[in-house]
Scaffold this motif. Structure first.
Motif, PDB file in Angstrom:
ATOM      1  N   CYS A 197      84.893 -24.947  43.354  1.00 45.20           N
ATOM      2  CA  CYS A 197      85.660 -25.027  44.702  1.00 45.20           C
ATOM      3  C   CYS A 197      86.186 -26.477  44.771  1.00 45.20           C
ATOM      4  O   CYS A 197      87.413 -26.359  45.370  1.00 45.20           O
ATOM      5  CB  CYS A 197      84.550 -24.799  45.759  1.00 45.20           C
ATOM      6  SG  CYS A 197      83.950 -23.189  45.885  1.00 45.20           S
ATOM      7  N   HIS A 198      85.704 -27.393  44.142  1.00 49.78           N
ATOM      8  CA  HIS A 198      86.281 -28.840  44.335  1.00 49.78           C
ATOM      9  C   HIS A 198      87.560 -28.895  43.513  1.00 49.78           C
ATOM     10  O   HIS A 198      88.788 -29.360  44.068  1.00 49.78           O
ATOM     11  CB  HIS A 198      85.445 -29.788  43.685  1.00 49.78           C
ATOM     12  CG  HIS A 198      85.689 -31.359  43.989  1.00 49.78           C
ATOM     13  ND1 HIS A 198      85.052 -32.204  43.464  1.00 49.78           N
ATOM     14  CD2 HIS A 198      86.833 -31.709  44.483  1.00 49.78           C
ATOM     15  CE1 HIS A 198      85.676 -33.535  43.825  1.00 49.78           C
ATOM     16  NE2 HIS A 198      86.818 -33.194  44.546  1.00 49.78           N
ATOM     17  N   ALA A 199      87.379 -28.328  42.456  1.00 51.73           N
ATOM     18  CA  ALA A 199      88.610 -28.291  41.675  1.00 51.73           C
ATOM     19  C   ALA A 199      89.989 -27.296  41.943  1.00 51.73           C
ATOM     20  O   ALA A 199      91.013 -27.475  41.963  1.00 51.73           O
ATOM     21  CB  ALA A 199      88.480 -28.183  40.068  1.00 51.73           C
ATOM     22  N   PHE A 200      89.615 -26.072  42.471  1.00 43.64           N
ATOM     23  CA  PHE A 200      90.585 -24.995  42.546  1.00 43.64           C
ATOM     24  C   PHE A 200      90.703 -24.797  44.003  1.00 43.64           C
ATOM     25  O   PHE A 200      91.892 -23.920  44.208  1.00 43.64           O
ATOM     26  CB  PHE A 200      90.007 -23.624  41.892  1.00 43.64           C
ATOM     27  CG  PHE A 200      90.099 -24.033  40.389  1.00 43.64           C
ATOM     28  CD1 PHE A 200      91.223 -24.069  39.345  1.00 43.64           C
ATOM     29  CD2 PHE A 200      88.950 -24.194  39.569  1.00 43.64           C
ATOM     30  CE1 PHE A 200      91.170 -24.608  38.176  1.00 43.64           C
ATOM     31  CE2 PHE A 200      88.749 -24.491  38.156  1.00 43.64           C
ATOM     32  CZ  PHE A 200      89.867 -24.600  37.387  1.00 43.64           C
ATOM     33  N   VAL A 201      89.746 -25.042  44.973  1.00 40.19           N
ATOM     34  CA  VAL A 201      89.945 -24.651  46.479  1.00 40.19           C
ATOM     35  C   VAL A 201      90.488 -25.577  47.101  1.00 40.19           C
ATOM     36  O   VAL A 201      91.395 -25.761  47.778  1.00 40.19           O
ATOM     37  CB  VAL A 201      88.752 -24.102  46.851  1.00 40.19           C
ATOM     38  CG1 VAL A 201      88.876 -23.707  48.257  1.00 40.19           C
ATOM     39  CG2 VAL A 201      88.220 -22.666  46.085  1.00 40.19           C
ATOM     40  N   GLN A 202      89.979 -26.948  46.794  1.00 43.08           N
ATOM     41  CA  GLN A 202      90.168 -28.341  47.343  1.00 43.08           C
ATOM     42  C   GLN A 202      91.602 -28.955  46.907  1.00 43.08           C
ATOM     43  O   GLN A 202      92.190 -29.807  47.332  1.00 43.08           O
ATOM     44  CB  GLN A 202      89.107 -29.173  47.618  1.00 43.08           C
ATOM     45  CG  GLN A 202      87.843 -28.644  48.022  1.00 43.08           C
ATOM     46  CD  GLN A 202      88.020 -28.188  49.788  1.00 43.08           C
ATOM     47  OE1 GLN A 202      89.004 -28.864  50.403  1.00 43.08           O
ATOM     48  NE2 GLN A 202      87.520 -27.109  50.047  1.00 43.08           N
ATOM     49  N   GLY A 203      91.698 -28.624  45.486  1.00 46.11           N
ATOM     50  CA  GLY A 203      92.815 -28.814  44.998  1.00 46.11           C
ATOM     51  C   GLY A 203      92.867 -30.247  44.175  1.00 46.11           C
ATOM     52  O   GLY A 203      93.768 -31.110  43.894  1.00 46.11           O
ATOM     53  N   SER A 204      91.534 -30.736  43.775  1.00 44.50           N
ATOM     54  CA  SER A 204      91.368 -31.947  43.141  1.00 44.50           C
ATOM     55  C   SER A 204      91.563 -31.646  41.565  1.00 44.50           C
ATOM     56  O   SER A 204      91.520 -30.721  41.127  1.00 44.50           O
ATOM     57  CB  SER A 204      90.023 -32.301  43.421  1.00 44.50           C
ATOM     58  OG  SER A 204      89.607 -32.904  44.748  1.00 44.50           O
ATOM     59  N   SER A 205      91.936 -33.107  41.136  1.00 39.57           N
ATOM     60  CA  SER A 205      92.198 -32.735  39.640  1.00 39.57           C
ATOM     61  C   SER A 205      90.866 -32.436  38.946  1.00 39.57           C
ATOM     62  O   SER A 205      89.695 -32.729  39.352  1.00 39.57           O
ATOM     63  CB  SER A 205      92.701 -34.120  39.087  1.00 39.57           C
ATOM     64  OG  SER A 205      91.768 -35.278  38.959  1.00 39.57           O
ATOM     65  N   LEU A 206      90.647 -31.987  37.501  1.00 39.44           N
ATOM     66  CA  LEU A 206      89.698 -31.821  36.969  1.00 39.44           C
ATOM     67  C   LEU A 206      88.835 -32.978  36.800  1.00 39.44           C
ATOM     68  O   LEU A 206      87.601 -33.030  36.696  1.00 39.44           O
ATOM     69  CB  LEU A 206      90.198 -30.885  35.390  1.00 39.44           C
ATOM     70  CG  LEU A 206      90.652 -29.440  35.677  1.00 39.44           C
ATOM     71  CD1 LEU A 206      90.748 -28.892  34.190  1.00 39.44           C
ATOM     72  CD2 LEU A 206      89.670 -28.696  36.321  1.00 39.44           C
ATOM     73  N   ALA A 207      89.559 -34.002  36.477  1.00 40.16           N
ATOM     74  CA  ALA A 207      88.899 -35.198  35.852  1.00 40.16           C
ATOM     75  C   ALA A 207      88.114 -35.720  37.126  1.00 40.16           C
ATOM     76  O   ALA A 207      87.020 -36.299  37.383  1.00 40.16           O
ATOM     77  CB  ALA A 207      89.815 -36.379  35.644  1.00 40.16           C
ATOM     78  N   GLU A 208      88.777 -35.637  38.415  1.00 42.76           N
ATOM     79  CA  GLU A 208      88.145 -35.928  39.838  1.00 42.76           C
ATOM     80  C   GLU A 208      86.851 -35.249  39.962  1.00 42.76           C
ATOM     81  O   GLU A 208      85.659 -35.820  40.233  1.00 42.76           O
ATOM     82  CB  GLU A 208      88.934 -35.914  40.812  1.00 42.76           C
ATOM     83  CG  GLU A 208      88.616 -36.373  42.157  1.00 42.76           C
ATOM     84  CD  GLU A 208      89.445 -36.447  43.407  1.00 42.76           C
ATOM     85  OE1 GLU A 208      88.892 -36.859  44.485  1.00 42.76           O
ATOM     86  OE2 GLU A 208      90.384 -36.228  43.098  1.00 42.76           O
ATOM     87  N   ALA A 209      86.790 -33.883  39.729  1.00 38.25           N
ATOM     88  CA  ALA A 209      85.921 -33.012  39.816  1.00 38.25           C
ATOM     89  C   ALA A 209      84.704 -33.348  38.993  1.00 38.25           C
ATOM     90  O   ALA A 209      83.652 -33.322  39.371  1.00 38.25           O
ATOM     91  CB  ALA A 209      86.291 -31.620  40.059  1.00 38.25           C
ATOM     92  N   VAL A 210      84.963 -33.763  37.735  1.00 36.89           N
ATOM     93  CA  VAL A 210      83.998 -33.914  36.801  1.00 36.89           C
ATOM     94  C   VAL A 210      83.281 -35.423  37.357  1.00 36.89           C
ATOM     95  O   VAL A 210      82.167 -35.344  37.293  1.00 36.89           O
ATOM     96  CB  VAL A 210      84.486 -33.948  35.421  1.00 36.89           C
ATOM     97  CG1 VAL A 210      83.569 -34.662  34.411  1.00 36.89           C
ATOM     98  CG2 VAL A 210      84.973 -32.581  34.892  1.00 36.89           C
ATOM     99  N   ASN A 211      84.165 -36.330  37.569  1.00 36.02           N
ATOM    100  CA  ASN A 211      83.702 -37.720  37.972  1.00 36.02           C
ATOM    101  C   ASN A 211      82.402 -37.676  39.138  1.00 36.02           C
ATOM    102  O   ASN A 211      81.940 -38.417  39.196  1.00 36.02           O
ATOM    103  CB  ASN A 211      84.724 -38.690  37.868  1.00 36.02           C
ATOM    104  CG  ASN A 211      85.487 -38.975  36.651  1.00 36.02           C
ATOM    105  OD1 ASN A 211      84.867 -38.792  35.745  1.00 36.02           O
ATOM    106  ND2 ASN A 211      86.602 -39.582  36.935  1.00 36.02           N
ATOM    107  N   THR A 212      83.010 -37.124  40.022  1.00 31.84           N
ATOM    108  CA  THR A 212      82.318 -36.824  41.318  1.00 31.84           C
ATOM    109  C   THR A 212      80.680 -36.260  40.865  1.00 31.84           C
ATOM    110  O   THR A 212      79.839 -36.743  41.602  1.00 31.84           O
ATOM    111  CB  THR A 212      82.819 -35.755  42.301  1.00 31.84           C
ATOM    112  OG1 THR A 212      84.256 -36.080  42.713  1.00 31.84           O
ATOM    113  CG2 THR A 212      82.206 -35.422  43.478  1.00 31.84           C
ATOM    114  N   LEU A 213      80.540 -35.725  39.945  1.00 30.11           N
ATOM    115  CA  LEU A 213      79.207 -35.378  39.587  1.00 30.11           C
ATOM    116  C   LEU A 213      78.519 -36.377  39.405  1.00 30.11           C
ATOM    117  O   LEU A 213      77.040 -36.452  39.300  1.00 30.11           O
ATOM    118  CB  LEU A 213      79.027 -34.124  38.309  1.00 30.11           C
ATOM    119  CG  LEU A 213      80.027 -32.867  38.538  1.00 30.11           C
ATOM    120  CD1 LEU A 213      79.613 -32.141  37.405  1.00 30.11           C
ATOM    121  CD2 LEU A 213      79.311 -32.098  39.759  1.00 30.11           C
TER     122      LEU A 213
END
Length: 483
Positions: A278-294
């Motif tokens: 949802c972070h990467a594909f619904v909210q439109g964040s980059s894959l790097a940002e979605a990974v770093n958020t974890l």
């Protein structure tokens, strides 16, 4: 030869008068550190461990035995530590994926003037369930609720009590809560079994609270409500997140997995994966940002301070305070247990707690007493959890009775102690003294009473089956051989 040496060590008698010294000194140092210096509980626990080790050596325990106890204590905490890190990842993924924002958005929509106390309690429960933190909920939604309630002429202690009841209900029942995971982890209880077992004491407590808030709120039914602050939050959420009821399918999926008896780790893993998607594909964040958020948690600058305070959190890094505290507390508990100190202390208590009901009641009381003396809710879970673990096994009580009692007496009563870290935080955040809001924090004092009554009448007190007893004995025998 080494095994004979260990057997000799185990025969050393630990007098109660010496066993209680590390606990007393830890409590004294903890009180000074937290109340006077506003420090963390880590160092006082290390001081207690050092004193326990010193006393044990003076009685004849070799250092390798003391060290073994410390390591065994930490080993017991490892499952909880792993799940706590997964919880950090879940919080980051769900905030970044807009799932928490969606839950808060629809929660804020239910506020009505005629049912303000009920509404603010329910909203705080929803938010706290979503993020697993009573403090974050009270520091954001709670602060807004105080302003709205006061503008309607509702007394501050009454509003604060409703906010606190809702916040602690969500914190206590959320699989994302660190206290919930600690209680389950150190007692060896499966996370969702622990949560389901808490329903029997916690749901009656929150229902009682909502009934009282309904009747208390009727005299304020005609008051006007200033919704500007709520509207500002709703606008900020819409500007920074994609809000959709479809996102609620993520927590519903995790709930479904729990109902299907999927273990905690794969269930949380599924929640993390769905939140990340949802972070990467619904909210439109980059894959790097979605990974770093974890790992690093979610970061936002929305222009609304309340939204920023609520959403800048999560990730593995955000859980390191709790992880380090669990390691240190279990080191202290491991030394106390291996050298016979916990046995000596609990032995005195068990002279008065002979039945299953009285043992559970003693656990609830001990957790509250630790809150009042050690001034830290984490310690009120960790130390009594280690103290009573063997007593519950000896009486063939399922570990979820212990984990529930720790939460019933520890997690939620921390808000009622003015010098506890939770009481201090609430006073600073909501500007209401604990003695003032305590009569209205109905869930926080009703749940311990419900737990004690249930224990003595034997309702929902679950015992181990013969198969479970044999499995537990085999597991402990294997651990002993490994050690």
């Amino acid at each position: 030869m080494k095994e004979q040496h260990k057997e000799k060590q185990e025969e050393i008698n630990m007098p109660f008068s010496l066993a209680i010294i590390p606990m007393i000194m830890m409590v004294v140092v903890m009180a000074v550190t937290i109340i006077k210096f506003e420090g963390s509980p880590h160092v006082p626990l290390l001081v207690g461990a050092a004193i326990a080790a010193f006393i044990a050596t003076r009685l004849g325990y070799k250092w390798e035995i003391i060290e073994e106890g410390a390591y065994n204590g930490v080993r017991l905490a490892l499952p909880a530590i792993f799940i706590i890190m997964l919880v950090g990842m879940t919080i980051g993924a769900w905030i970044g994926g807009g799932i928490v924002a969606t839950m808060i958005y629809y929660g804020l929509k239910i506020i009505t003037p005629s049912l303000f106390l009920v509404s603010i309690c329910v909203i705080c429960a929803i938010v706290s369930l979503a993020i697993g933190s009573s403090w974050s909920t009270m520091g954001t939604i709670g602060v807004a609720g105080m302003g709205i309630g006061l503008s309607m002429g509702i007394p501050a202690p009454m509003v604060a009590g409703a906010i606190i009841s809702g916040s602690y209900f969500g914190d206590k029942m959320s699989p994302l809560s660190d206290t919930t995971n600690l209680a389950a982890g150190i007692t060896g209880t499966e996370l969702f079994d622990h949560i389901k077992h808490m329903l029997y004491t916690t749901v009656p407590g929150i229902v009682l609270a909502l009934i009282v808030y309904f009747f208390l709120g009727q005299k304020f039914a005609g008051a006007a409500i200033d919704s500007k602050e709520i509207n500002d939050v709703l606008i900020a959420l819409q500007k920074n997140f994609v809000i959709s009821p479809w996102l609620l399918l993520v927590p519903l999926t995790v709930i479904l997995l729990v109902v299907k008896k999927v273990p905690a780790i794969p269930a949380l893993g599924a929640g993390i994966l769905l939140g990340w998607i949802c972070h990467a594909f619904v909210q439109g964040s980059s894959l790097a940002e979605a990974v770093n958020t974890l790992h690093d948690g979610f970061a936002i600058e929305s222009g609304n301070q309340m939204v920023d305070d609520l959403f800048n959190r999560g990730g593995i890094g955000d859980m390191m305070y709790t992880v380090s505290l669990a390691i240190i507390a279990m080191t202290f508990g491991g030394i106390m247990e291996r050298t016979g100190m916990l046995k000596a202390i609990v032995g005195q208590i068990l002279k008065f707690a002979r039945s299953a009901g009285s043992l559970i009641a003693a656990t609830v009381a001990s957790a509250f007493f630790t809150n009042a003396t050690a001034s830290e809710q984490y310690v009120s879970i960790l130390l009594p959890g280690r103290m009573y673990a063997k007593a519950y096994r000896d009486k063939k009580l399922h570990s979820k009775n212990l984990s529930r009692a720790l939460e019933d007496g520890g997690t939620i009563t921390s808000a009622l102690v003015p010098w506890n870290t939770c009481g201090v935080f609430i006073l600073a955040t909501l500007a209401v003294h604990p003695f003032a809001y305590a009569p209205y924090a109905i869930m926080n004092y009703s749940v311990p009473m419900i737990a004690i009554i249930m224990a003595f009448i034997g309702w929902k007190v679950e015992f181990l089956t013969e198969e479970q007893v044999k499995a537990l004995e085999a597991k402990e025998a294997g651990q002993t051989e490994t050690a």
